[in-house]
Write a protein that holds these residues in place. Structure first.
Motif, PDB file in Angstrom:
ATOM      1  N   ASN A   1      71.461  57.222  -9.768  1.00  0.00           N
ATOM      2  CA  ASN A   1      71.566  57.092 -11.218  1.00  0.00           C
ATOM      3  C   ASN A   1      72.969  56.658 -11.637  1.00  0.00           C
TER       4      ASN A   1
ATOM      5  N   TYR B   1      74.376  57.859  -4.700  1.00  0.00           N
ATOM      6  CA  TYR B   1      73.874  58.168  -6.038  1.00  0.00           C
ATOM      7  C   TYR B   1      72.983  57.043  -6.563  1.00  0.00           C
TER       8      TYR B   1
ATOM      9  N   TYR C   1      67.489  61.551 -17.687  1.00  0.00           N
ATOM     10  CA  TYR C   1      67.698  62.080 -16.335  1.00  0.00           C
ATOM     11  C   TYR C   1      67.007  63.427 -16.131  1.00  0.00           C
TER      12      TYR C   1
ATOM     13  N   VAL D   1      74.397  61.928 -12.142  1.00  0.00           N
ATOM     14  CA  VAL D   1      74.575  60.567 -12.650  1.00  0.00           C
ATOM     15  C   VAL D   1      76.050  60.196 -12.605  1.00  0.00           C
TER      16      VAL D   1
END
Length: 404
Positions: free
Chosen positions: A173, A171, A395, A212
């Motif tokens: 974010n 990931y 995002y 996120v």
């Protein structure tokens, strides 16, 4: 040359014509040599879909549907299997943005946003789908000691729906958030909960934001000191904002990267409300990734206490210090109701800060967002109700560039 004058004249004209044609051909050849070779309008895009095969029915296949690169939304392109947990194909693409989704047996669609790629040349593109999970989860890391502040607190970490299902995905974010007690669970809250997990679960599954990881950092009894960077005379506190941000960068971040599947070069954002918004905005200003001064690419500042110390953020920090590059993203909001020390959720103080940002080169709806919640007041219920706004701004779905 002797002979008929007419024949001699015609011969001379022919010779002149040949010379002219030869000169023209030489000029054309020189022009062609000077012209650049036209680029190919077709590029090769190698697409890999990565997903744990053990999660699929025996004999299941993987397909792609989409728009661009020869794909369509009505019937899938079957992918070749191999290496392990990977399905591949090579597409012929024109320059531009293509969208795609993976399907199991060309029937069961991946959840979340379309995978988007901006094709600038030939290259590789990897899709990490998930097909089943609609809820993420949160867990705790207890009693984290801060050598910077000589105290302890808990961390609460939310991972999105895809995290447990597609264990091969890392990931990019990660958002670090203040007042962690109030983010997910009413039983740990001192003022009500935001229920951030409900917002992010819904937006992620519906494809309205990128994945996120959220990291809630609990506050302590020293909250006012830890969330401020300047002295406000009516309050007998010593500002410890810089030590707190050292704790976030030097202690919290390494714990998160050691315990969760975070990319090698993540995008760290920071967000909070009230005084938590103040320290978050301060972090974005003083520790921007783009100024080589810190790690933060974005800051979310909700109902921020910009009144603090006679508006020292707007008329001290912003006036007296060089700004970070305008690539640094700032989300700033307030409500129109009351509840703050100014009685109006600091709406006017917030507008003053937004105007400062615009004067310094930030562009609204570019790397700066300003949102006003009609009737919103200075409390957890209002922040939770509009949490979708900074999530979709910070995002927003963006295509991945390939072949640049």
């Amino acid at each position: 040359v002797h002979g008929d004058p007419f024949q001699i004249s015609m011969l001379n004209r022919a010779r002149s014509t040949v010379r002219a044609l030869a000169a023209a051909l030489v000029a054309l050849a020189a022009l062609a040599a000077a012209m650049p070779i036209a680029e190919s309008s077709s590029f090769s895009l190698s697409v890999s879909v990565v997903y744990p095969q053990a999660n699929l029915p025996k004999g299941a296949t993987m397909a792609l549907r989409g728009a661009g690169c020869g794909l369509n939304w009505n019937s899938g392109l079957k992918l070749a299997y191999g290496p392990a947990n990977t399905w591949t194909t090579t597409l012929s693409c024109s320059k531009g943005v293509a969208q795609m989704k993976a399907l199991v047996n060309d029937a069961d669609w991946m959840l979340g946003a379309n995978a988007e790629v901006s094709v600038l040349g030939s290259g590789d593109f990897v899709v990490y789908p998930w097909f089943q999970a609609t809820k993420g989860s949160y867990s705790y890391i207890r009693n984290v000691f801060s050598p910077q502040l000589n105290n302890t607190r808990d961390l609460v970490i939310y991972v999105p729906p895809s995290y447990a299902e597609n264990t091969l995905k890392v990931y990019t974010n990660v958002m670090l958030m203040q007042d962690g007690q109030n983010l997910f669970n009413e039983s740990t809250s001192f003022a009500g909960a935001w229920f951030c997990q409900d917002t992010v679960n819904l937006l992620t599954v519906e494809g309205k934001m990128e994945d996120v990881i959220l990291v809630g950092i609990d506050n302590t009894a020293d909250r006012m000191s830890e969330y401020t960077f300047s002295v406000d005379a009516p309050y007998s506190t010593t500002p410890k904002g810089n030590q707190y941000l050292d704790f976030v960068e030097q202690t919290v971040v390494p714990i998160v990267t050691a315990n969760f599947r975070v990319a090698k070069t993540p995008e760290w954002a920071i967000l909070g409300s009230s005084l938590g918004g103040l320290i978050s905005c301060y972090a974005g200003w003083t520790r921007s990734l783009y100024a080589n001064a810190g790690i933060f690419s974005a800051a979310g500042c909700m109902s921020t206490s910009f009144w603090w110390a006679d508006q020292s953020f707007a008329f001290g920090l912003m006036d007296d210090n060089a700004p970070p590059p305008t690539e640094t993203v700032f989300y700033i909001d307030s409500g129109t109701g009351g509840g703050s020390s100014t009685g109006s959720d600091d709406e006017m103080e917030t507008i003053a800060v937004v105007m400062h940002f615009e004067q310094l080169g930030w562009v609204l709806n570019g790397t700066l967002a300003h949102y006003v919640q009609q009737g919103g007041v200075h409390n957890e219920a209002s922040w939770g109700a509009r949490f979708w706004v900074p999530m979709q701004f910070i995002y927003a779905i963006k295509p991945i560039e390939v072949g640049a």
